[in-house]
Design an enzyme around this catalytic site. Sequence first.
Site, short mmCIF file in Angstrom:
data_model
loop_
_atom_site.label_atom_id
_atom_site.label_comp_id
_atom_site.label_asym_id
_atom_site.label_seq_id
_atom_site.Cartn_x
_atom_site.Cartn_y
_atom_site.Cartn_z
N VAL A 12 -28.47 1.50 -21.56
CA VAL A 12 -27.37 1.27 -20.62
C VAL A 12 -27.70 0.13 -19.66
CG1 VAL A 12 -26.04 2.32 -18.73
CG2 VAL A 12 -26.48 3.63 -20.80
N PHE A 152 -19.24 4.03 -20.51
CA PHE A 152 -18.65 4.61 -21.73
C PHE A 152 -19.01 3.83 -22.99
CE2 PHE A 152 -15.92 5.84 -18.17
CZ PHE A 152 -15.91 7.21 -18.32
N LEU A 153 -20.01 2.95 -22.89
CA LEU A 153 -20.34 2.12 -24.06
C LEU A 153 -20.88 2.96 -25.22
CD1 LEU A 153 -23.65 1.59 -24.58
CD2 LEU A 153 -23.39 0.28 -22.49
N LEU A 250 -12.85 10.44 -36.45
CA LEU A 250 -12.31 11.46 -37.34
C LEU A 250 -13.08 11.46 -38.66
CD1 LEU A 250 -9.90 13.22 -36.52
CD2 LEU A 250 -8.40 11.76 -37.88
N GLY A 257 -25.01 13.30 -33.43
CA GLY A 257 -26.36 13.25 -32.85
C GLY A 257 -26.45 12.13 -31.84
N CYS A 260 -26.60 11.11 -26.60
CA CYS A 260 -25.51 11.45 -25.67
C CYS A 260 -24.79 12.76 -26.00
CB CYS A 260 -24.51 10.31 -25.61
SG CYS A 260 -25.28 8.77 -25.13
N LYS A 321 -26.82 6.97 -36.33
CA LYS A 321 -25.59 6.39 -36.89
C LYS A 321 -25.97 4.98 -37.31
CE LYS A 321 -23.76 4.52 -32.55
NZ LYS A 321 -22.59 4.32 -31.71
#
Length: 431
Positions: A12, A152-153, A250, A257, A260, A321
């Site tokens: 962040v 919110f990144l 979706l 995972g 956050c 991810k």
Amino acid sequence: MSIIAVIGAGYVGIPTAANLAHLGHHVVCVDVDAERVRRLSEGDVPILEAGLPALVRSGLDVGRLRFVVGAADAARDAEFVFLCVPTPQSANGAADLSFVESAVRELAPVLGDAAIVVNKSTMPVGSTDFVAKVLAGSGAPAGVRVASNPEFLRQGHAAEDTQHPSRIVIGSDDREVADRVAALYGASGAPVIVTDPASAELIKYASNAFLATKISFVNSMANLCEAVNADVSDVLLGMGHDPRIGFENLFPGPGYGGSCFPKDTAALLHTADGGGYDFALLRSVIHTNDLQRERTFHKVRAAAGGELRGVPIGVLGLTFKADTDDLRDSPALDITKRLVEAGAVVRAYDPAAGDVRAFGVEGVERVDDAYGAAHGAAAVALLTEWGELRDLDFARVHASMVAPHAFVDARNLLDPTVMRTHGFQYQGVGR
Ligand code: UGA
């Protein structure tokens, strides 16, 4: 233009500092890790984030961005101090504010009387008051104010998301303080929501918990599709066209995972428990996610023939991810660990992940490409949706594997028909 200190050069802190410099402010970003600071000062960004190295370098080049060790020096002249230190999960699920507290104690005595401390890290309800109390108890001047301004990144999109925020949320009981924080972002075009500190803090948790809820719902639907022989991709296509539902977030998979969603859902549940509210839905979202990881492991085991002891398994993807090198609370890593513990001989390929042993996972052989992972494997598990895995030579993958040539695509990245035509025992999620 303002003078800003950003405390913490992490996922962040770096994009926050680079973006504020890009907006014209003079920013000094602080970290405790001298080697990290040295690298960043040379424009070498230690995390995988598309576009971030260019943003950092442009800040360095125009002389508006600096990286240093030592919060106190950086905060001395700062009009704004952004707290971007980690707020990990503690044993009882609550967010651990000890890094926040020690940073605030260190910088409190040097702050100017008009300084504004901005809580940028994800911090639970009450943190704005908590930081104000720590400041007051650590020798900060009486005029110092605190505001909440959650980030919110998304990882992997940090540069893009900080430069084009979906919204700017500011929590402060003092309108002038909120306006000054809002002004830092200039004419970003993003809606600005000014509210009280507790509501701002909750907006961040509510957003992450809602997104996690969407994922657990979708994963449950995928599992139901498997039970009734329906195709979740078509079900979601049909749902997503309803604008109230939409297509974002979706995608079924091995469970959410990262650093956050798991931590923030646990912390929100802890907040609810503390407030005497039984947040049954959120409890179920978390439980559903745990089950999804377990289910994916069982799917790979069954696909490989039911017994994993001594069975070669190829793993594609280890990060939580795609497009990030982050292994923190990665479902892919969790499932890989379970495979190893069940006795499988695991060969894993990931284009960006670092050493998994740093995350307590031993016994995984790392290979340089997907073909190496598939070599001699009875089953391949695709656990992270790296785009390059779409373009593999699947005839070659198939030829290098052994029976039963099982392929578990835990991200629905590949075309089932094509994979079955190649001769794989292919399984996706919910189709
Ligand atoms: C998340 C939020 O999306 C950000 O808005 C927020 O700022 C950030 O947390 C944070 O609190 O710092 P991030 O953790 O980078 O961002 O990752 P996401 O892209 O949201 O993905 C989280 C997890 O959900 C991943 O494991 C991903 O694979 C999974 N996921 C996501 C799905 O399984 N399906 C989806 O449709 C979307």
